[in-house]
Design an enzyme around this catalytic site. Sequence first.
Site, PDB file in Angstrom:
ATOM      1  N   CYS A  84       8.005-123.296  84.116  1.00 61.03           N
ATOM      2  CA  CYS A  84       8.499-124.667  83.505  1.00 61.03           C
ATOM      3  C   CYS A  84       7.144-125.194  83.124  1.00 61.03           C
ATOM      4  O   CYS A  84       6.160-125.301  84.034  1.00 61.03           O
ATOM      5  CB  CYS A  84       9.326-125.467  84.110  1.00 61.03           C
ATOM      6  SG  CYS A  84       8.667-126.580  85.611  1.00 61.03           S
ATOM      7  N   GLU A  85       7.148-125.679  82.134  1.00 68.11           N
ATOM      8  CA  GLU A  85       5.733-126.356  81.554  1.00 68.11           C
ATOM      9  C   GLU A  85       5.622-127.814  82.530  1.00 68.11           C
ATOM     10  O   GLU A  85       4.569-128.261  82.222  1.00 68.11           O
ATOM     11  CB  GLU A  85       5.681-126.736  80.165  1.00 68.11           C
ATOM     12  CG  GLU A  85       6.582-127.649  79.568  1.00 68.11           C
ATOM     13  CD  GLU A  85       6.613-127.578  78.157  1.00 68.11           C
ATOM     14  OE1 GLU A  85       6.149-126.930  77.304  1.00 68.11           O
ATOM     15  OE2 GLU A  85       7.014-128.669  77.522  1.00 68.11           O
ATOM     16  N   HIS A  86       6.527-128.269  82.983  1.00 61.83           N
ATOM     17  CA  HIS A  86       6.432-129.646  83.581  1.00 61.83           C
ATOM     18  C   HIS A  86       5.766-129.512  85.208  1.00 61.83           C
ATOM     19  O   HIS A  86       5.150-130.378  85.657  1.00 61.83           O
ATOM     20  CB  HIS A  86       7.770-130.244  83.842  1.00 61.83           C
ATOM     21  CG  HIS A  86       8.424-130.348  82.285  1.00 61.83           C
ATOM     22  ND1 HIS A  86       9.710-130.246  82.317  1.00 61.83           N
ATOM     23  CD2 HIS A  86       7.667-130.990  81.352  1.00 61.83           C
ATOM     24  CE1 HIS A  86       9.872-130.585  80.929  1.00 61.83           C
ATOM     25  NE2 HIS A  86       8.776-130.804  80.447  1.00 61.83           N
ATOM     26  N   HIS A  87       6.228-128.254  85.778  1.00 63.52           N
ATOM     27  CA  HIS A  87       5.669-128.097  87.189  1.00 63.52           C
ATOM     28  C   HIS A  87       5.069-126.790  87.284  1.00 63.52           C
ATOM     29  O   HIS A  87       4.574-126.621  88.500  1.00 63.52           O
ATOM     30  CB  HIS A  87       6.876-128.244  88.085  1.00 63.52           C
ATOM     31  CG  HIS A  87       7.747-129.515  87.890  1.00 63.52           C
ATOM     32  ND1 HIS A  87       8.683-129.466  87.045  1.00 63.52           N
ATOM     33  CD2 HIS A  87       7.571-130.769  88.478  1.00 63.52           C
ATOM     34  CE1 HIS A  87       9.289-130.771  87.269  1.00 63.52           C
ATOM     35  NE2 HIS A  87       8.523-131.397  88.162  1.00 63.52           N
ATOM     36  N   GLN A 125      13.538-124.537  78.998  1.00 63.95           N
ATOM     37  CA  GLN A 125      14.395-123.501  78.593  1.00 63.95           C
ATOM     38  C   GLN A 125      15.031-123.542  77.281  1.00 63.95           C
ATOM     39  O   GLN A 125      15.679-122.732  76.757  1.00 63.95           O
ATOM     40  CB  GLN A 125      15.535-123.655  79.821  1.00 63.95           C
ATOM     41  CG  GLN A 125      16.839-122.545  79.686  1.00 63.95           C
ATOM     42  CD  GLN A 125      17.851-122.771  80.765  1.00 63.95           C
ATOM     43  OE1 GLN A 125      17.816-123.553  81.687  1.00 63.95           O
ATOM     44  NE2 GLN A 125      18.920-122.341  80.609  1.00 63.95           N
ATOM     45  N   HIS A 153      16.261-123.068  88.186  1.00 62.59           N
ATOM     46  CA  HIS A 153      14.709-123.638  88.181  1.00 62.59           C
ATOM     47  C   HIS A 153      14.071-124.103  89.685  1.00 62.59           C
ATOM     48  O   HIS A 153      14.811-124.751  90.430  1.00 62.59           O
ATOM     49  CB  HIS A 153      15.125-124.899  87.388  1.00 62.59           C
ATOM     50  CG  HIS A 153      15.131-124.731  85.884  1.00 62.59           C
ATOM     51  ND1 HIS A 153      14.288-124.950  85.091  1.00 62.59           N
ATOM     52  CD2 HIS A 153      16.359-124.204  85.211  1.00 62.59           C
ATOM     53  CE1 HIS A 153      14.852-124.693  83.982  1.00 62.59           C
ATOM     54  NE2 HIS A 153      16.261-124.312  83.917  1.00 62.59           N
ATOM     55  N   CYS A 155      11.744-125.594  90.398  1.00 61.29           N
ATOM     56  CA  CYS A 155      11.460-127.038  90.306  1.00 61.29           C
ATOM     57  C   CYS A 155      12.419-128.001  90.813  1.00 61.29           C
ATOM     58  O   CYS A 155      12.229-129.169  91.345  1.00 61.29           O
ATOM     59  CB  CYS A 155      10.600-127.630  89.205  1.00 61.29           C
ATOM     60  SG  CYS A 155      11.817-127.523  87.675  1.00 61.29           S
TER      61      CYS A 155
HETATM   62 ZN   LIG Z   1       9.990-128.030  86.157  1.00 66.75          ZN
END
Ligand SMILES: [Zn+2]
Length: 195
Positions: A84-87, A125, A153, A155
């Site tokens: 995931c590009e956020h975490h 996703q 996920h 995260c």
């Molecule tokens: Zn994430």
Amino acid sequence: MQNIKANKFPLAKIERLTKNLLTAIGEDTEREGILKTPRRVAKAYEYLTSGYGKDIETVLNGAIFEEKYDEMVLVKNIDFFSLCEHHLLPFFGKVHVAYIPNGKIVGLSKIPRIVDIFARRLQVQERMTQEIADTIEKYLKPRGVAVVSEASHMCMMMRGVEKQNSSAIASAVHGVFQEDARTRNEFFHLISVRA
Ligand SMILES: [Zn+2]
């Protein structure tokens, strides 16, 4: 090919950054167990982000055929692993891809390859699901395409809400799958039955 060579993965750079990260976390980077960790992490990232260096047209080259077949083509339960590009934490699960040809089909083994190209990048996703559908749409111009992904996920599971059993579903549905409820229902029925 020249492109990939020119954009050679910066292993040494990632290695240095990982060493800094370990130090910042409070680790002793000379400790035996993690002495080689920066190198391993760099190699892991090279693989996990290898989708950036892959060209769809090269992958599909010679694998698209003219064919009169006009029933649904479905490849289901394609395993994928992404970040995931956020975490920068993994999310992973299964993708189901269906299309109804309009004169062109693609070699079945190419569909999981398309999934890998988009999974092995930093992703969300929803975008990954859409990109897979858009690629089928662009190269096959089918009567319809439907892609569903189901993912866990890390995260969400390891931090924050810690919902261990939740999974996220995303879908991208175009053409006859969107317009015709019977075709869409058939697809959702087929992906819900085991094996
Ligand atoms: Zn994430």
